[in-house]
Design an enzyme around this catalytic site. Structure first.
Site, PDB file in Angstrom:
ATOM      1  N   SER A  44       0.813  -1.211   0.000  1.00 21.52           N
ATOM      2  CA  SER A  44       0.000   0.000   0.000  1.00 21.52           C
ATOM      3  C   SER A  44       0.849   1.264   0.000  1.00 21.52           C
ATOM      4  CB  SER A  44      -0.927  -0.009   1.218  1.00 21.52           C
ATOM      5  OG  SER A  44      -1.724  -1.175   1.241  1.00 21.52           O
ATOM      6  N   HIS A  47       1.118   3.266  -3.315  1.00 16.64           N
ATOM      7  CA  HIS A  47       0.012   4.028  -3.896  1.00 16.64           C
ATOM      8  C   HIS A  47      -0.666   4.951  -2.888  1.00 16.64           C
ATOM      9  CE1 HIS A  47      -3.128   1.699  -1.868  1.00 16.64           C
ATOM     10  NE2 HIS A  47      -2.535   0.585  -2.252  1.00 16.64           N
ATOM     11  N   LEU A  51      -1.984  10.918   3.389  1.00 20.64           N
ATOM     12  CA  LEU A  51      -2.684  11.779   4.334  1.00 20.64           C
ATOM     13  C   LEU A  51      -2.259  11.469   5.767  1.00 20.64           C
ATOM     14  CD1 LEU A  51      -4.450  11.852   1.737  1.00 20.64           C
ATOM     15  CD2 LEU A  51      -6.436  12.070   3.232  1.00 20.64           C
ATOM     16  N   VAL A 173       9.165 -14.367   0.197  1.00 21.66           N
ATOM     17  CA  VAL A 173       9.160 -15.260   1.360  1.00 21.66           C
ATOM     18  C   VAL A 173       8.282 -16.467   1.054  1.00 21.66           C
ATOM     19  CG1 VAL A 173       8.504 -15.478   3.777  1.00 21.66           C
ATOM     20  CG2 VAL A 173       9.586 -13.366   2.950  1.00 21.66           C
ATOM     21  N   HIS A 224      -9.844   0.377  -2.122  1.00 21.32           N
ATOM     22  CA  HIS A 224     -10.291   1.745  -1.850  1.00 21.32           C
ATOM     23  C   HIS A 224     -10.007   2.585  -3.095  1.00 21.32           C
ATOM     24  CE1 HIS A 224     -10.257   5.786  -0.263  1.00 21.32           C
ATOM     25  NE2 HIS A 224      -8.942   5.874  -0.282  1.00 21.32           N
ATOM     26  N   TYR A 258     -12.290  12.456   0.475  1.00 19.70           N
ATOM     27  CA  TYR A 258     -11.208  13.375   0.819  1.00 19.70           C
ATOM     28  C   TYR A 258     -10.534  13.851  -0.468  1.00 19.70           C
ATOM     29  CZ  TYR A 258      -8.032   9.326   0.257  1.00 19.70           C
ATOM     30  OH  TYR A 258      -7.340   8.247  -0.230  1.00 19.70           O
ATOM     31  N   THR A 358      -0.312   7.098   7.889  1.00 18.30           N
ATOM     32  CA  THR A 358      -0.613   8.069   8.944  1.00 18.30           C
ATOM     33  C   THR A 358       0.085   7.731  10.253  1.00 18.30           C
ATOM     34  OG1 THR A 358      -2.798   8.377   7.953  1.00 18.30           O
ATOM     35  CG2 THR A 358      -2.494   9.165  10.219  1.00 18.30           C
ATOM     36  N   ASP A 543      -5.929  -5.120  36.462  1.00 16.98           N
ATOM     37  CA  ASP A 543      -6.277  -5.370  37.858  1.00 16.98           C
ATOM     38  C   ASP A 543      -7.079  -6.656  37.926  1.00 16.98           C
ATOM     39  OD1 ASP A 543      -8.540  -4.285  36.638  1.00 16.98           O
ATOM     40  OD2 ASP A 543      -9.161  -3.178  38.417  1.00 16.98           O
TER      41      ASP A 543
END
Length: 809
Positions: A44, A47, A51, A173, A224, A258, A358, A543
């Site tokens: 990813s 590309h 943002l 791999v 996306h 966006y 991000t 706890d």
């Protein structure tokens, strides 16, 4: 210098950041393997639009992004910066979004991110193409911006190589070598690389790598859409030579869109289209080994509605068109957060997965700290790879929740809002009775958890309750107040089944629990102890309540699957630890008439003298064998009663029938939450985490000074606390806050709220907050709630029944 051999799988932004962070800490024997060319790795990163928006409901994710900003701002590649602080602008075209931007502005203040709410005119000054008549306003964050991902990879690669790391491309791999439960190397199509630590930073190929290691990676790849317009002369005039962007990143979240500049073109990203799960082609034997595997052909029909919405917001686009686009693959987990940490099944195998650009540098730093120092400096419980229940790891669940997270990326999400599907998944044996009583269920850990019962709504008639705003009124009912009142005045049944229960047995069980926890568990059978799990730095990992049921048999009340993981990692062969939650169930019976209800059902003595506070008995209630613990998380007389799941419905019916003459009701989590706040009982993961020490969290009473335990040395060295978990009462009886709001002292941010809720006994909203330790009772502060400054006062605690007379009776 450390001699550990590390192999990182994946040379995207996460792998490169991790190599840089590891080598900076002296771990220089680092090999990074990439199946594609280093100039354009196939994940990813290649590309990503880059943002970086820092503000997030999660403080951890915000800090990841903030560190990414700081680090990338210090990097250059070829004389050009790797980060452009163009800022961010979120615009609201609905009242709901505008309200949410006020909430987001509060989150930014809580987590230390600069931001300001803007008028429509101010938004249009930053983005002249906007149709300001559509806007209610916007939220501007000037330090957000654009990460140049590939240049950032090159810059960090160069630094890591200068310290001894090596980066090898075109290595696919094919296997993970292991022996005796530890990783020993990585097998590729070009040889095997020995390793003491292997980190999967393979992005959407994480599940494939995990399968080679026998490690489950609950991650779903989804496509996306991203498009670029034809040249727009207005943009070109605004950007100087060599400038890719100057205007803030624009987010139109009401339409899942966006926008960012690409010199004279506009890039548009859309989450508005149908979900597109992706089954990546196998790494070995791809038809075209040179193709970019993270991008798929653009589907124009899916983007068409988004283009029309874009033109509506930015009318100048009406004279342009989509010139090019692609469907890029991203990674989604069941809760939308990363997967970080070391596998327990295969020691030395680490995950650094589902991390977007991000948060890349921040997440990589945390993993590097974890590997080199033994723990990250930042609380990572929200990202811990062991956080999911077994029921949340099925491929069907991962696919359904991952898809839903894609659809909700830009939705206005209430903090209590559950996903709709797949539900119901986990139900207690009492579920049929709870449905008959009109239970309103939310979800936690896959469990259906009743928050109130509509059957109790008539009990709220006549109660004088403050009006609630639209946000705090969601997932609430007046029945909550009635249930809290009934618990204080009569008796109520609470479903405790989702509380995690561990069985710890074996000849080494006592010594093990004594070493792992802070309080004295070396008590005779029949004793219950409230205690803490600390890490080596003295941070609170969890706890616990530890009930000693026999010489070598304990029932431990814990919080999350990560607690089980932590204990299993430290257990020796003479200790057996088993999660018994799914095979058992529990009911809390609490209120002044709890003893009147329970005592006639058993031949054992349930008087205070015969069954004291923090004691345990294995007995029978009617026909049902139960483990009874004299505990109370709501501040009233009562017991937690546990039995096997097959007898759960019989236990409920037995208690319900016996309780009719005493006015018994069923009560839900919302009343439970209110009552525990009145008593000042902490909730781990909300009020405190491993970033906090016991004394500053108000839990010093659970730390024995005369015993050794994990974290003891760190506590002895700790400097005096400068912060404290502080109880606040809102001054206005009608005011409400929900949690994570900023707290101001003398007008300046001083801390943030952890948990909050209305105290129906006190007639005030209660908020716990991390604030300077020097603050004393009576000090006035303000809590910012949706832009409004609400006065509150520091209070002594516990706020209710400080002498504990209601519990110890």
């Amino acid at each position: 210098m450390n001699r550990s051999r590390v192999v990182v799988i994946g040379a995207g932004i996460v792998g490169c950041s991790l190599a840089d962070e590891l080598t900076a800490r002296g771990w220089t024997d680092v090999t990074v393997l990439e199946q594609g060319p280093l100039s354009a790795p196939g994940g990813s990163t290649s590309h990503a639009p880059g943002l970086v928006f820092q503000t997030n409901p999660s403080r951890t994710m915000t800090e990841f992004a903030a560190y990414t900003v700081r680090k990338l701002s210090s990097l250059e590649d070829g004389g050009r910066p790797c980060y452009q602080p163009v800022g961010g602008l979120e615009v609201a075209t609905t009242e709901a979004r505008w309200a949410d931007l006020h909430r987001k502005a509060g989150l930014a203040t809580s987590w230390g991110v600069r931001g300001a709410l803007l008028t429509p005119r101010q938004c249009a000054q930053l983005w002249p193409m906007l149709d300001e008549t559509l806007l209610h306003g916007g939220f501007h964050t000037p330090d957000d911006g654009l990460a140049r991902a590939l240049p950032a990879c090159r810059a960090q690669t160069a630094r890591a190589v200068s310290r001894g790391a090596r980066f090898l491309d075109r290595h696919t791999v094919t296997g993970i070598a292991r022996a005796d439960g530890r990783v020993t190397g990585v097998v590729t199509d070009r040889g095997t690389f020995p390793a003491d630590h292997v980190v999967s930073a393979a992005g959407f190929r994480g599940p494939e790598i995990g399968a080679m290691a026998g490690v489950d990676v609950p991650l779903l790849p989804l496509a996306h859409q991203y498009a670029r317009t034809a040249p727009l002369p207005g943009l070109a005039r605004g950007n100087g030579p060599g400038e890719e962007a100057t205007r803030p990143i624009l987010r139109f979240q009401d339409r899942d869109l966006y926008f960012r500049e690409h010199h004279d073109r506009l890039g548009i990203g859309s989450y508005a289209h149908r979900p597109m799960p992706v089954d990546p082609p196998p790494a070995v034997g791809r038809p075209d080994p040179h193709a970019m595997p993270s991008t798929l052909p653009f589907t124009e029909d899916d983007f068409a509605p988004s283009w029309q919405e874009s033109v509506t917001l930015l009318p100048a686009l009406g004279a342009s068109r989509v010139a090019e686009g692609f469907n890029g693959i991203l990674s989604f987990t069941p809760d939308g957060l990363p997967l970080l940490g070391e596998s327990r099944e295969l020691r030395g195998f680490w995950l650094a997965e589902a991390i977007w650009v991000t948060h890349s540098a921040g997440a990589a730093r945390a993993v590097a700290e974890w590997m080199t120092d033994g723990r990250p400096a930042l609380d990572l419980h929200e990202c811990d790879l062991h956080r999911f229940e077994d029921a949340q790891r099925s491929p069907a669940y991962v696919a359904e929740r991952g898809t839903r997270n894609f659809l909700e990326v830009y939705d206005v999400i209430h903090p209590l809002q559950p996903m709709d599907q797949p539900r119901p998944l986990r139900t207690s044996p009492f579920y049929p009775r709870q449905q008959q009583l009109g239970g309103y269920f939310l979800e936690g850990g896959g469990w259906e958890r009743p928050h109130w019962y509509e059957a109790n709504a008539p009990l709220a008639e006549g109660l004088r309750l403050p009006e609630r705003d639209a946000w705090s009124a969601r997932y609430w009912s007046p029945a909550v107040a009635a249930e809290a009142r009934a618990t204080r005045e009569t008796v109520a049944l609470y479903d405790m089944t989702p509380l995690r229960r561990l069985e710890v047995t074996g000849p080494g069980a006592l010594g093990f629990l004594d070493r792992m926890t802070t309080n004295n568990v070396r008590k005779k059978p029949g004793a219950v102890t409230y205690t803490l799990l600390l890490d080596e730095t003295g941070g609170i990992r969890s706890d616990l309540t530890v009930a000693r049921l026999g010489p070598d048999r304990f029932q431990v009340g814990a919080n999350s699957p990560a607690d089980l993981d932590w204990l299993l990692r430290h257990a020796q062969s003479d200790v057996r630890i088993r999660d018994i939650t799914s095979g058992t169930c529990g009911i809390g019976v609490w209120g002044p008439r709890a003893r009147d209800l329970v005592q006639p059902l058993t031949r054992d003595d349930f008087s205070h003298q015969g069954f004291g506070y923090f004691r345990a008995k294995e007995t029978y209630l009617g026909h049902v064998p139960v483990t009874a613990l004299r505990l109370s998380y709501v501040g009233e007389l009562g017991w937690e009663l546990y039995t096997t799941a097959d007898l759960g419905l019989r236990l409920w019916d037995t208690l319900w029938e016996a309780g009719r003459r005493h006015g018994v009701i069923a009560a839900g989590r919302s009343a439970f939450h209110s009552l525990r706040l009145e008593k000042g009982y902490r909730a781990w993961g909300v009020d405190m985490t491993d970033e906090h020490h016991p004394h500053e969290a108000g839990l010093g009473f659970a730390v024995r000074g005369d015993k050794d335990f994990v974290g003891r040395a760190a506590l002895d060295r700790a400097a005096p606390a400068t912060r404290r978990l502080t109880a606040l009462l809102l001054d206005d009886p009608a005011a409400q806050v929900l949690g994570k709001e900023p707290v101001r002292l003398d007008g300046a941010p001083a801390g943030y709220v952890t948990s909050a809720g209305y105290g129906y006994t006190l007639g005030r909203c209660i908020a716990y907050a991390w604030l300077p330790a020097a603050l004393t009772a009576g000090t006035g502060v303000h809590i910012e709630y949706f832009g409004e400054q609400l006065p509150a006062t520091v209070a002594d605690e516990p706020l209710f029944d400080p002498d504990m007379t209601r519990i110890r009776c």
